[in-house]
Design a protein around this motif. Structure first.
Motif, PDB file in Angstrom:
ATOM      1  N   TRP A  90      -7.369   6.125 -13.818  1.00 62.51           N
ATOM      2  CA  TRP A  90      -6.886   5.388 -12.640  1.00 62.51           C
ATOM      3  C   TRP A  90      -7.173   6.132 -11.332  1.00 62.51           C
ATOM      4  O   TRP A  90      -7.261   5.509 -10.290  1.00 62.51           O
ATOM      5  CB  TRP A  90      -5.396   5.065 -12.783  1.00 62.51           C
ATOM      6  N   ASN A  91      -7.293   7.466 -11.384  1.00 64.61           N
ATOM      7  CA  ASN A  91      -7.809   8.172 -10.195  1.00 64.61           C
ATOM      8  C   ASN A  91      -9.201   7.633  -9.900  1.00 64.61           C
ATOM      9  O   ASN A  91      -9.563   7.336  -8.757  1.00 64.61           O
ATOM     10  CB  ASN A  91      -7.942   9.693 -10.415  1.00 64.61           C
ATOM     11  N   GLU A  92      -9.984   7.508 -10.969  1.00 68.63           N
ATOM     12  CA  GLU A  92     -11.382   7.053 -10.827  1.00 68.63           C
ATOM     13  C   GLU A  92     -11.442   5.639 -10.232  1.00 68.63           C
ATOM     14  O   GLU A  92     -12.303   5.324  -9.424  1.00 68.63           O
ATOM     15  CB  GLU A  92     -12.055   7.081 -12.204  1.00 68.63           C
ATOM     16  N   LEU A  95      -6.484   3.581  -8.318  1.00 66.80           N
ATOM     17  CA  LEU A  95      -5.236   2.826  -8.499  1.00 66.80           C
ATOM     18  C   LEU A  95      -4.031   3.757  -8.370  1.00 66.80           C
ATOM     19  O   LEU A  95      -4.091   4.926  -8.795  1.00 66.80           O
ATOM     20  CB  LEU A  95      -5.196   2.180  -9.894  1.00 66.80           C
ATOM     21  N   PHE A  96      -2.941   3.242  -7.796  1.00 71.65           N
ATOM     22  CA  PHE A  96      -1.687   3.999  -7.803  1.00 71.65           C
ATOM     23  C   PHE A  96      -1.255   4.168  -9.252  1.00 71.65           C
ATOM     24  O   PHE A  96      -1.155   3.188 -10.003  1.00 71.65           O
ATOM     25  CB  PHE A  96      -0.596   3.235  -7.037  1.00 71.65           C
ATOM     26  N   THR A  97      -0.959   5.398  -9.633  1.00 73.10           N
ATOM     27  CA  THR A  97      -0.706   5.686 -11.046  1.00 73.10           C
ATOM     28  C   THR A  97       0.760   5.983 -11.333  1.00 73.10           C
ATOM     29  O   THR A  97       1.360   5.382 -12.224  1.00 73.10           O
ATOM     30  CB  THR A  97      -1.573   6.876 -11.505  1.00 73.10           C
ATOM     31  N   GLY A  98       1.320   6.959 -10.610  1.00 74.55           N
ATOM     32  CA  GLY A  98       2.729   7.304 -10.818  1.00 74.55           C
ATOM     33  C   GLY A  98       3.025   7.650 -12.263  1.00 74.55           C
ATOM     34  O   GLY A  98       2.351   8.492 -12.867  1.00 74.55           O
ATOM     35  N   CYS A  99       4.001   6.962 -12.853  1.00 74.95           N
ATOM     36  CA  CYS A  99       4.423   7.280 -14.223  1.00 74.95           C
ATOM     37  C   CYS A  99       3.713   6.453 -15.281  1.00 74.95           C
ATOM     38  O   CYS A  99       4.120   6.456 -16.455  1.00 74.95           O
ATOM     39  CB  CYS A  99       5.938   7.128 -14.352  1.00 74.95           C
ATOM     40  N   MET A 190       7.426   8.515  -9.416  1.00 73.16           N
ATOM     41  CA  MET A 190       7.360   7.119  -9.843  1.00 73.16           C
ATOM     42  C   MET A 190       6.988   6.284  -8.622  1.00 73.16           C
ATOM     43  O   MET A 190       7.662   6.340  -7.605  1.00 73.16           O
ATOM     44  CB  MET A 190       8.718   6.723 -10.415  1.00 73.16           C
ATOM     45  N   TYR A 191       5.889   5.546  -8.746  1.00 68.36           N
ATOM     46  CA  TYR A 191       5.330   4.867  -7.574  1.00 68.36           C
ATOM     47  C   TYR A 191       5.843   3.445  -7.392  1.00 68.36           C
ATOM     48  O   TYR A 191       5.340   2.686  -6.563  1.00 68.36           O
ATOM     49  CB  TYR A 191       3.788   4.876  -7.644  1.00 68.36           C
ATOM     50  N   GLY A 192       6.852   3.073  -8.188  1.00 70.94           N
ATOM     51  CA  GLY A 192       7.493   1.766  -8.001  1.00 70.94           C
ATOM     52  C   GLY A 192       6.499   0.622  -8.106  1.00 70.94           C
ATOM     53  O   GLY A 192       5.604   0.610  -8.963  1.00 70.94           O
ATOM     54  N   TRP A 214       4.035   5.472   2.715  1.00 71.37           N
ATOM     55  CA  TRP A 214       4.460   5.460   1.318  1.00 71.37           C
ATOM     56  C   TRP A 214       3.871   6.639   0.553  1.00 71.37           C
ATOM     57  O   TRP A 214       4.540   7.227  -0.292  1.00 71.37           O
ATOM     58  CB  TRP A 214       4.013   4.160   0.637  1.00 71.37           C
ATOM     59  N   ARG A 215       2.617   6.960   0.856  1.00 71.83           N
ATOM     60  CA  ARG A 215       1.951   8.006   0.070  1.00 71.83           C
ATOM     61  C   ARG A 215       2.320   9.413   0.520  1.00 71.83           C
ATOM     62  O   ARG A 215       2.392  10.318  -0.304  1.00 71.83           O
ATOM     63  CB  ARG A 215       0.418   7.854   0.162  1.00 71.83           C
ATOM     64  N   ARG A 216       2.495   9.610   1.816  1.00 70.62           N
ATOM     65  CA  ARG A 216       2.604  10.980   2.279  1.00 70.62           C
ATOM     66  C   ARG A 216       3.816  11.318   3.125  1.00 70.62           C
ATOM     67  O   ARG A 216       3.892  12.403   3.670  1.00 70.62           O
ATOM     68  CB  ARG A 216       1.317  11.383   3.034  1.00 70.62           C
TER      69      ARG A 216
END
Ligand code: 2PG
Length: 330
Positions: A90-92, A95-99, A190-192, A214-216
């Motif tokens: 998902w980094n690739e 995508l937001f990955t979180g948990c 956790m990215y909700g 949201w990210r930083r």
């Protein structure tokens, strides 16, 4: 900017960590935009809280804990290695990955192997990872490169039966193993409701500033997710309660975890402010080394690979360990 701030980090660290054996390359440190580093002189809470893991772990397999009645090696120093997992699928895909529990890409596998080469001469007695497969893959792949060739073994503490069924009956085999302790507290934040969304598309939809917030930001959570502050609360509490006692007992620890859980821990170790931590970015698969000595954490930079020329982050006792490996395996 990255190079100059990293350089600053190294210069700051160097002034506190005297000796010629210091990482001189600035490009591989894995940190950018950190204004204040190597100031981990804060007295840490050394009291071990109740340890749900240790109640089900084999004493002979386990690192000693102050609670076990062992005497901490007061004068010794311990290595603490932090590694952010290699690139995930998902980094690739951005995508937001979180948990969400996503594995590594082939590039992530290579990064983990490279990370392992960089720490292959540094002692490791116990490994902590998150409960997510990308961190666990990274830890295992990295340890495959270690010259000591001990076998990393996942400690199963989910039930009394899983503990009993994974028992090892040879003391010698136990000695040649490294316990791998998995903990959800080290998970990515956790990215909700952003989990699974494309980062670029989300920025197009909600605006760059909103998504950056949201990210930083430190204390603004994404919708129904965790802020960095919330992530830090559980990750740092776990670090203090479970990991610091191992370091106090003289054990060398590796942690394989995530961008935000590691940023939280680094914030604590380097005493970064909430303003400073939001500009701290960690590269995937770049190990960072700290030395724990007399209750203080001293940042030693990122170890270089064994075949690379030049000096790096060794202390005298790490150099002795490397010498021991040279004697054992040559
Ligand atoms: O998607 C995530 O879980 C994290 C880490 O990859 O993203 P961010 O860069 O926003 O912290």
């Amino acid at each position: 900017m990255a190079a100059s701030t990293s350089q600053h980090a190294l210069v700051s660290a160097k002034s506190l960590c005297a000796g010629p054996s210091f990482e001189t390359r600035t490009s591989k440190v894995g940190f950018v935009s950190v204004r204040r580093c190597c100031l981990g002189a804060r007295k840490l809470g050394l009291v071990c809280a109740s340890n749900s893991q240790s109640s089900v772990m084999e004493p002979a397999q386990l690192p000693l804990s102050p609670q076990s009645g062992s005497t901490p090696k007061k004068s010794s120093e311990s290595a603490l290695i932090l590694i952010r997992h290699g690139e995930s699928l998902w980094n690739e895909k951005n995508l937001f990955t979180g948990c969400v529990d996503v594995p590594l890409t082939p590039k992530g596998v290579d990064e983990a192997i490279e990370a392992g080469k960089r720490i292959c001469n540094i002692p490791v007695d116990v490994i902590y990872t998150s409960s997510l497969i990308r961190a666990q893959m990274t830890a295992m792949l990295a340890m495959m490169q270690h010259r000591r060739k001990k076998v990393p073994i996942v400690v199963h503490s989910e039930s009394e039966q899983s503990h009993r069924w994974s028992k090892i009956y040879s003391e010698e085999t136990k000695k040649q193993s490294i316990p791998v302790i998995t903990a959800w507290q080290l998970n990515e934040r956790m990215y909700g409701e952003l989990q699974g969304l494309n980062k670029q598309e989300t920025a197009d939809r909600f605006g760059k500033e909103q998504v950056h917030e949201w990210r930083r930001s430190y204390d603004i959570p994404p919708p129904n997710g965790e802020s960095l502050e919330m992530c830090a609360e559980r990750a740092v509490a776990y670090f203090k309660d479970q990991i610091v006692p191992q370091l106090v007992a003289g054990k060398h620890v590796m942690i394989a975890a995530h961008g935000n859980s590691l940023r939280s821990i680094i914030m604590h170790l380097d005493k970064l402010t909430s303003q400073e931590v939001i500009s701290l970015e960690l590269s995937t698969g770049i190990p960072m080394l700290y030395i724990f000595k007399e209750g203080k954490f001293i940042r030693r930079g990122s170890p270089a690979g064994p075949s690379e020329a030049g000096v790096y982050a060794y202390t005298r006792s790490l150099a002795q360990y490397r010498q021991k490996l040279d004697n054992m395996f040559q």
